[in-house]
Design an enzyme around this catalytic site. Structure first.
Site: not given
Length: 143
Positions: A12-13, A50, A72, A113, A123
């Site tokens: 994740d970023g 990301e 994501d 999320h 995250d």
């Protein structure tokens, strides 16, 4: 390549503003072993973070691994699987292509999320890293 052993990577970023201070994170699950990594950049974009998460995770692996990489980021996944046009960040796409070429990778999109434990953990790590970058930037501005 060991066809029975598949390494799971979650990435994740995060970016506070876009552009702004950003962070990236990964979790690598290899059997019972779990590794985490994260980093930050003082001025960046969410898309770069990301991509950096995937790049940094792949750098950790030895060559010729079977990998499922979960993200994501639709930009990341669809560019790597459907050939979406690479309009920006050519430096990172080139590095990602080089690293991806060393492995057998299945690119998997997960809804962000949405309660996915590893995605939520990434995250949190990426947001902390982005906060570290924001603090670093603030400290630099005050000098």
């Amino acid at each position: 390549m060991d066809s029975l052993r598949v390494i799971q990577i979650f990435t994740d970023g995060s970016c506070l503003g876009n552009p702004g201070p950003g962070g990236w994170a990964y979790i690598i699950q290899d059997g019972q072993q779990r590794r985490e990594g994260f980093g930050h950049c003082v001025e960046t974009t969410n898309n770069r973070m990301e991509m950096m998460a995937a790049i940094e995770a792949l750098k950790v692996l030895s060559a010729c691994q079977s990998v499922v990489l979960h993200s994501d980021s639709q930009l990341l996944i669809k560019t790597m699987t459907l050939g979406w046009k690479r309009k920006k960040n050519q430096d990172l796409w080139a590095e990602l292509d080089q690293l991806a070429g060393m492995h057998q990778i299945s690119w998997t999109w997960v809804r962000g999320h949405n309660g996915h434990p590893e995605n939520e953990a990434c995250d949190t790590l990426a947001q902390r890293a982005a906060s570290m970058a924001a603090f670093s930037r603030g400290a630099q501005i005050r000098k």
